[in-house]
Design an enzyme around this catalytic site. Structure first.
Site, PDB file in Angstrom:
ATOM      1  N   HIS A   1       0.807  -1.231  -0.144  1.00 13.50           N
ATOM      2  CA  HIS A   1      -0.055  -0.016   0.145  1.00 13.50           C
ATOM      3  C   HIS A   1       0.881   1.335   0.072  1.00 13.50           C
ATOM      4  CE1 HIS A   1      -2.959  -2.724   2.261  1.00 13.50           C
ATOM      5  NE2 HIS A   1      -3.494  -2.379   1.159  1.00 13.50           N
TER       6      HIS A   1
ATOM      7  N   ASP B   1      -3.752  -6.552  -7.769  1.00 16.83           N
ATOM      8  CA  ASP B   1      -5.233  -7.051  -7.930  1.00 16.83           C
ATOM      9  C   ASP B   1      -5.465  -6.837  -9.587  1.00 16.83           C
ATOM     10  OD1 ASP B   1      -6.511  -7.522  -5.359  1.00 16.83           O
ATOM     11  OD2 ASP B   1      -5.392  -5.956  -4.960  1.00 16.83           O
TER      12      ASP B   1
ATOM     13  N   GLN C   1      -8.875  -6.342 -11.162  1.00 15.00           N
ATOM     14  CA  GLN C   1      -9.514  -5.290 -10.463  1.00 15.00           C
ATOM     15  C   GLN C   1      -9.114  -3.876 -11.219  1.00 15.00           C
ATOM     16  OE1 GLN C   1     -10.126  -4.321  -6.198  1.00 15.00           O
ATOM     17  NE2 GLN C   1      -8.235  -3.137  -6.469  1.00 15.00           N
TER      18      GLN C   1
ATOM     19  N   SER D   1      -2.826  -7.768   2.941  1.00 12.64           N
ATOM     20  CA  SER D   1      -3.427  -7.785   4.338  1.00 12.64           C
ATOM     21  C   SER D   1      -3.737  -9.219   4.833  1.00 12.64           C
ATOM     22  CB  SER D   1      -4.526  -6.775   4.474  1.00 12.64           C
ATOM     23  OG  SER D   1      -4.268  -5.575   3.677  1.00 12.64           O
TER      24      SER D   1
HETATM   25  P1  AMP Z   1      -6.751  -3.453  -0.461  1.00 14.33           P
HETATM   26  O1  AMP Z   1      -6.392  -2.649   0.782  1.00 14.33           O
HETATM   27  O2  AMP Z   1      -6.344  -4.988  -0.298  1.00 14.33           O
HETATM   28  O3  AMP Z   1      -7.944  -3.047  -1.160  1.00 14.33           O
HETATM   29  O4  AMP Z   1      -5.579  -2.791  -1.508  1.00 14.33           O
HETATM   30  C1  AMP Z   1      -5.472  -1.271  -1.934  1.00 14.33           C
HETATM   31  C2  AMP Z   1      -4.470  -1.142  -2.871  1.00 14.33           C
HETATM   32  O5  AMP Z   1      -3.195  -1.639  -2.730  1.00 14.33           O
HETATM   33  C3  AMP Z   1      -4.955  -1.895  -4.024  1.00 14.33           C
HETATM   34  O6  AMP Z   1      -4.953  -1.116  -5.270  1.00 14.33           O
HETATM   35  C4  AMP Z   1      -4.179  -3.180  -4.269  1.00 14.33           C
HETATM   36  O7  AMP Z   1      -3.911  -3.536  -5.652  1.00 14.33           O
HETATM   37  C5  AMP Z   1      -2.821  -2.576  -3.544  1.00 14.33           C
HETATM   38  N1  AMP Z   1      -1.929  -3.699  -3.196  1.00 14.33           N
HETATM   39  C6  AMP Z   1      -2.264  -4.631  -2.554  1.00 14.33           C
HETATM   40  N2  AMP Z   1      -1.227  -5.401  -2.197  1.00 14.33           N
HETATM   41  C7  AMP Z   1      -0.343  -4.746  -2.913  1.00 14.33           C
HETATM   42  C8  AMP Z   1       1.242  -5.361  -3.319  1.00 14.33           C
HETATM   43  N3  AMP Z   1       1.730  -6.179  -2.596  1.00 14.33           N
HETATM   44  N4  AMP Z   1       1.907  -4.527  -3.994  1.00 14.33           N
HETATM   45  C9  AMP Z   1       1.307  -3.496  -4.614  1.00 14.33           C
HETATM   46  N5  AMP Z   1       0.180  -2.968  -4.356  1.00 14.33           N
HETATM   47  C10 AMP Z   1      -0.730  -3.838  -3.595  1.00 14.33           C
END
Ligand code: AMP
Length: 289
Positions: free
Chosen positions: A35, A150, A153, A186
């Site tokens: 993030h 994602d 997404q 997460s």
């Molecule tokens: P989330 O909180 O899981 O909805 O993720 C929020 C954003 O962080 C989304 O755009 C995810 O694709 C991105 N994200 C989650 N994990 C990673 C990661 N390991 N590397 C880069 N971006 C990430």
């Protein structure tokens, strides 16, 4: 950083000072370095960065998953205060405040929402589109940053912005990984230390696609990868698919390959009851020459 927890407060603040590039990073909290890399990218490319934390109930098709989703707002604030500037913003809306503003809409995603995650998590992308649309209408960002982790997404959000003619530019950012290659998530917090260590097998097995020379090798590669992962611990592969980056159409051994496209191998794996996703980009070696 400034913190707002209602739409009205945020809108009032943004209305007073709409100048420069506004970069937006939507998240569901339980922040990790993945993030923060998005936040870092936004800081580089924007004058003001706005991070939202909102665990969106409408995108969870499994109520148990929503209940178990990790939440730690204090830690999130502490991490963000180390990276955001004084005028940057954290937005933490609540469900009723956000969703009471929703207007009816329909959106043809041309089937992007029906494969892979869409197939195994029915309704998931409808929830994602609903919340991202609401957040975009609230924040009106110039740029919005999403992780390639994602992958589907990201493709869907790009499509949404195009079809709805929104003014936000979508920026995809690379996947950050733990030392053993496991994509940061997460949900990794819910893995016991041993499983977390073993889960590095997901990415190391997926990387076998880098050596694939032609579509004819895809089927055997898929079988080998699933076997390797499932023999590597308490893992169950839900799907493993190779798709092109635009239509998300599945590439099979008999597919006609358009050399202009990149391919992504996408995987979902259950580690016990924790569902993990990952992907890797590759091209067929014979096309590369
Ligand atoms: P989330 O909180 O899981 O909805 O993720 C929020 C954003 O962080 C989304 O755009 C995810 O694709 C991105 N994200 C989650 N994990 C990673 C990661 N390991 N590397 C880069 N971006 C990430």
């Amino acid at each position: 950083m400034k913190i707002f927890d209602t739409v009205d407060q945020l809108r009032m603040h943004l209305g007073n000072k709409r100048e420069g590039v506004l970069g937006f990073v939507p998240t569901m909290g339980a922040l990790h370095q993945g993030h923060l890399s998005l936040v870092g990218e936004s800081r580089k490319r924007s004058d003001t960065t706005l991070v939202s934390i909102f665990v969106n109930p409408t995108q969870f098709n499994d109520p148990a998953d929503l209940k178990k989703y990790p939440r730690d707002i204090r830690k999130d604030i502490s991490l963000l205060s180390g990276i955001l500037a004084e005028d940057d913003i954290l937005f933490t809306p609540d469900y009723n405040d956000l969703y009471s503003r929703e207007k009816d809409f329909s959106l043809d995603l041309e089937g992007l929402d029906l494969v892979m995650e869409g197939k195994y998590r029915p309704g998931h992308f409808s929830g994602v589109v609903r919340v991202v649309k609401l957040l975009f209408e609230t924040v009106e960002p110039d740029l919005a940053f999403f992780g390639q982790k994602d992958f589907q997404q990201l493709a869907i959000i790009k499509k949404m912005v195009k079809v709805l003619n929104m003014d936000t530019k979508i920026i995809g950012c690379p996947i950050l990984r733990e030392e053993n290659g496991l994509a940061m998530s997460s949900r990794n917090e819910r893995l016991d230390p041993q499983t977390r260590k073993k889960a590095g097998i997901i990415y190391s097995a997926l990387s076998k696609y880098c050596k694939v020379k032609s579509p004819a090798e895809l089927q055997q590669t898929e079988i080998n990868i699933i076997k390797e992962i499932e023999q590597g611990g308490d893992f169950r592969v839900e799907y493993l698919e190779v798709v092109d980056s635009e239509s998300l159409n599945r590439i099979t051994s008999s597919s006609v390959i358009n050399t202009g496209l990149n391919f992504f191998a996408c995987i979902a794996v259950y580690a016990g009851d924790v569902r993990l996703i990952d992907n890797t980009e590759f091209s067929f070696q014979f096309i590369k020459g």
